[in-house]
Design a protein around this motif. Structure first.
Motif, PDB file in Angstrom:
ATOM      1  N   THR A 137      15.387  59.858  71.528  1.00  0.00           N
ATOM      2  CA  THR A 137      15.217  60.806  70.426  1.00  0.00           C
ATOM      3  C   THR A 137      13.873  60.578  69.753  1.00  0.00           C
ATOM      4  OG1 THR A 137      17.606  60.769  69.999  1.00  0.00           O
ATOM      5  CG2 THR A 137      16.203  61.685  68.266  1.00  0.00           C
ATOM      6  N   TYR A 138      13.219  61.672  69.423  1.00  0.00           N
ATOM      7  CA  TYR A 138      12.051  61.635  68.553  1.00  0.00           C
ATOM      8  C   TYR A 138      12.404  62.316  67.241  1.00  0.00           C
ATOM      9  CZ  TYR A 138       8.728  60.373  72.310  1.00  0.00           C
ATOM     10  OH  TYR A 138       8.037  59.745  73.311  1.00  0.00           O
ATOM     11  N   THR A 139      11.913  61.780  66.140  1.00  0.00           N
ATOM     12  CA  THR A 139      11.971  62.484  64.862  1.00  0.00           C
ATOM     13  C   THR A 139      10.549  62.847  64.456  1.00  0.00           C
ATOM     14  OG1 THR A 139      11.864  60.423  63.577  1.00  0.00           O
ATOM     15  CG2 THR A 139      14.060  61.280  64.143  1.00  0.00           C
ATOM     16  N   ALA A 140      10.424  63.794  63.557  1.00  0.00           N
ATOM     17  CA  ALA A 140       9.102  64.220  63.111  1.00  0.00           C
ATOM     18  C   ALA A 140       9.227  64.988  61.806  1.00  0.00           C
ATOM     19  CB  ALA A 140       8.424  65.090  64.161  1.00  0.00           C
ATOM     20  N   ILE A 141       8.116  65.044  61.081  1.00  0.00           N
ATOM     21  CA  ILE A 141       7.960  65.882  59.893  1.00  0.00           C
ATOM     22  C   ILE A 141       6.828  66.852  60.181  1.00  0.00           C
ATOM     23  CG2 ILE A 141       7.376  65.935  57.439  1.00  0.00           C
ATOM     24  CD1 ILE A 141       8.357  63.022  57.296  1.00  0.00           C
ATOM     25  N   ALA A 142       6.991  68.106  59.798  1.00  0.00           N
ATOM     26  CA  ALA A 142       5.946  69.091  60.077  1.00  0.00           C
ATOM     27  C   ALA A 142       5.881  70.133  58.972  1.00  0.00           C
ATOM     28  CB  ALA A 142       6.207  69.785  61.413  1.00  0.00           C
ATOM     29  N   PHE A 153       9.435  75.231  71.577  1.00  0.00           N
ATOM     30  CA  PHE A 153       8.978  74.614  72.826  1.00  0.00           C
ATOM     31  C   PHE A 153      10.038  74.593  73.922  1.00  0.00           C
ATOM     32  CE2 PHE A 153       5.452  71.841  70.744  1.00  0.00           C
ATOM     33  CZ  PHE A 153       4.643  72.960  70.663  1.00  0.00           C
ATOM     34  N   GLY A 154      11.280  74.915  73.581  1.00  0.00           N
ATOM     35  CA  GLY A 154      12.312  75.006  74.602  1.00  0.00           C
ATOM     36  C   GLY A 154      13.182  73.776  74.740  1.00  0.00           C
ATOM     37  N   TRP A 155      12.771  72.670  74.136  1.00  0.00           N
ATOM     38  CA  TRP A 155      13.545  71.447  74.259  1.00  0.00           C
ATOM     39  C   TRP A 155      14.709  71.431  73.270  1.00  0.00           C
ATOM     40  CZ3 TRP A 155       8.872  67.779  72.885  1.00  0.00           C
ATOM     41  CH2 TRP A 155       8.329  68.164  71.649  1.00  0.00           C
ATOM     42  N   ASP A 156      15.555  70.411  73.347  1.00  0.00           N
ATOM     43  CA  ASP A 156      16.726  70.284  72.479  1.00  0.00           C
ATOM     44  C   ASP A 156      16.266  69.727  71.140  1.00  0.00           C
ATOM     45  OD1 ASP A 156      19.133  69.814  71.252  1.00  0.00           O
ATOM     46  OD2 ASP A 156      19.922  68.455  72.781  1.00  0.00           O
ATOM     47  N   CYS A 157      16.076  70.626  70.181  1.00  0.00           N
ATOM     48  CA  CYS A 157      15.467  70.268  68.902  1.00  0.00           C
ATOM     49  C   CYS A 157      16.324  70.818  67.768  1.00  0.00           C
ATOM     50  CB  CYS A 157      14.055  70.850  68.850  1.00  0.00           C
ATOM     51  SG  CYS A 157      13.135  70.463  67.366  1.00  0.00           S
ATOM     52  N   ARG A 158      16.546  70.010  66.741  1.00  0.00           N
ATOM     53  CA  ARG A 158      17.395  70.454  65.639  1.00  0.00           C
ATOM     54  C   ARG A 158      16.810  70.034  64.294  1.00  0.00           C
ATOM     55  NH1 ARG A 158      19.349  65.630  67.423  1.00  0.00           N
ATOM     56  NH2 ARG A 158      20.121  64.141  65.872  1.00  0.00           N
ATOM     57  N   LEU A 174      12.804  67.131  61.641  1.00  0.00           N
ATOM     58  CA  LEU A 174      13.565  67.542  62.816  1.00  0.00           C
ATOM     59  C   LEU A 174      13.761  66.359  63.746  1.00  0.00           C
ATOM     60  CD1 LEU A 174      11.136  67.806  65.154  1.00  0.00           C
ATOM     61  CD2 LEU A 174      10.678  69.876  63.872  1.00  0.00           C
ATOM     62  N   ALA A 175      14.711  66.530  64.674  1.00  0.00           N
ATOM     63  CA  ALA A 175      14.979  65.537  65.705  1.00  0.00           C
ATOM     64  C   ALA A 175      14.960  66.227  67.060  1.00  0.00           C
ATOM     65  CB  ALA A 175      16.324  64.860  65.472  1.00  0.00           C
ATOM     66  N   ILE A 176      14.378  65.555  68.044  1.00  0.00           N
ATOM     67  CA  ILE A 176      14.245  66.091  69.400  1.00  0.00           C
ATOM     68  C   ILE A 176      14.958  65.150  70.351  1.00  0.00           C
ATOM     69  CG2 ILE A 176      12.633  66.798  71.198  1.00  0.00           C
ATOM     70  CD1 ILE A 176      10.491  66.835  68.831  1.00  0.00           C
ATOM     71  N   THR A 177      15.938  65.655  71.068  1.00  0.00           N
ATOM     72  CA  THR A 177      16.638  64.860  72.076  1.00  0.00           C
ATOM     73  C   THR A 177      15.863  64.916  73.389  1.00  0.00           C
ATOM     74  OG1 THR A 177      18.794  65.305  71.067  1.00  0.00           O
ATOM     75  CG2 THR A 177      18.785  64.606  73.377  1.00  0.00           C
ATOM     76  N   ILE A 178      15.632  63.745  73.989  1.00  0.00           N
ATOM     77  CA  ILE A 178      14.896  63.652  75.243  1.00  0.00           C
ATOM     78  C   ILE A 178      15.817  63.126  76.329  1.00  0.00           C
ATOM     79  CG2 ILE A 178      12.908  62.656  76.426  1.00  0.00           C
ATOM     80  CD1 ILE A 178      12.111  64.484  74.134  1.00  0.00           C
ATOM     81  N   ASP A 179      15.921  63.878  77.428  1.00  0.00           N
ATOM     82  CA  ASP A 179      16.666  63.399  78.592  1.00  0.00           C
ATOM     83  C   ASP A 179      16.049  63.989  79.848  1.00  0.00           C
ATOM     84  OD1 ASP A 179      17.604  66.058  78.791  1.00  0.00           O
ATOM     85  OD2 ASP A 179      19.456  65.585  77.717  1.00  0.00           O
ATOM     86  N   SER A 180      16.682  63.797  80.975  1.00  0.00           N
ATOM     87  CA  SER A 180      16.106  64.220  82.246  1.00  0.00           C
ATOM     88  C   SER A 180      15.910  65.726  82.342  1.00  0.00           C
ATOM     89  CB  SER A 180      16.982  63.735  83.417  1.00  0.00           C
ATOM     90  OG  SER A 180      18.295  64.274  83.305  1.00  0.00           O
TER      91      SER A 180
END
Length: 206
Positions: A137-142, A153-158, A174-180
């Motif tokens: 998982t990545y988190t970020a502020i924007a 961007f199409g990824w699993d982002c919430r 936000l948080a971005i889930t990263i997997d295969s």
């Protein structure tokens, strides 16, 4: 060229890091007017640029900065969890496999076409870095304009909470889930890397 830089405490930045810190000053201070520290009037460096930070830096054939991002572990102090926790409806995500993306920086010298290509390449590099380093998982502020791009961007982002305004800008977490499946999701959304980008893993002083 993609450089993966792992900072160590003390020393003087090499030319790639100096280029990154100078680009950050140009973008975040000169352009966006952030109230953050400046070193020697040239470099944007804060308290999180320490031995725990990692950097992904894209450079051209002359090692000039094109784009960069800083990754911070969430098991220690970081921006979302310790400076802007109010952006999260529940406590900010923390854990060994959760990292925070900060200082996503596109060089101001890029034209519009190159800016899009370089941006997409850095996004893919961040995902690739996660997959080989067991980051889930990545988190970020924007700010809201960039926030909307990230969500598209199409990824699993919430979202992690409602946007907040300080009177001059509105930001959200936000948080971005990263997997295969993530690389395929980016590709389907048209977020593709420059085909010639190859990684170079350097351990340097910051």
């Amino acid at each position: 060229m993609l450089h993966i830089l792992h900072s160590t405490h003390g020393g003087v930045p090499d030319h790639i890091l100096r280029g990154m810190f100078a680009a950050r000053k140009s973008v975040f201070i000169d352009l966006l007017k952030w109230d953050v520290p400046v070193l020697a009037g040239l470099y944007e460096i804060d308290q999180f640029d320490d031995q725990h930070a990692s950097y992904l830096v894209l450079t051209d054939e002359n090692d000039a900065h094109m784009a960069s991002a800083r990754l911070l572990p969430t098991t220690r102090e970081h921006i979302l969890g310790d400076i802007f926790p109010e952006l999260c409806e529940v406590p900010a995500p923390r854990g060994e496999t959760i990292y925070e993306i900060t200082r996503f920086c596109l060089d101001r010298s890029l034209n519009a076409r190159d800016r899009r290509t370089v941006r997409d390449t850095l996004v893919n590099a961040i995902v690739g870095h996660a997959l080989v380093n067991d980051i889930t998982t990545y988190t970020a502020i924007a700010e809201m304009g960039w926030y909307s791009q990230i969500l598209a961007f199409g990824w699993d982002c919430r979202p992690l909470g409602l946007p907040h305004s300080d009177g001059t800008k509105t930001i959200a977490a936000l948080a971005i889930t990263i997997d295969s499946a993530t690389p395929g999701l980016l590709d389907a959304a048209g977020i593709r890397s420059m085909s010639t980008t190859l990684p170079r893993d350097n351990r340097v002083a910051a």
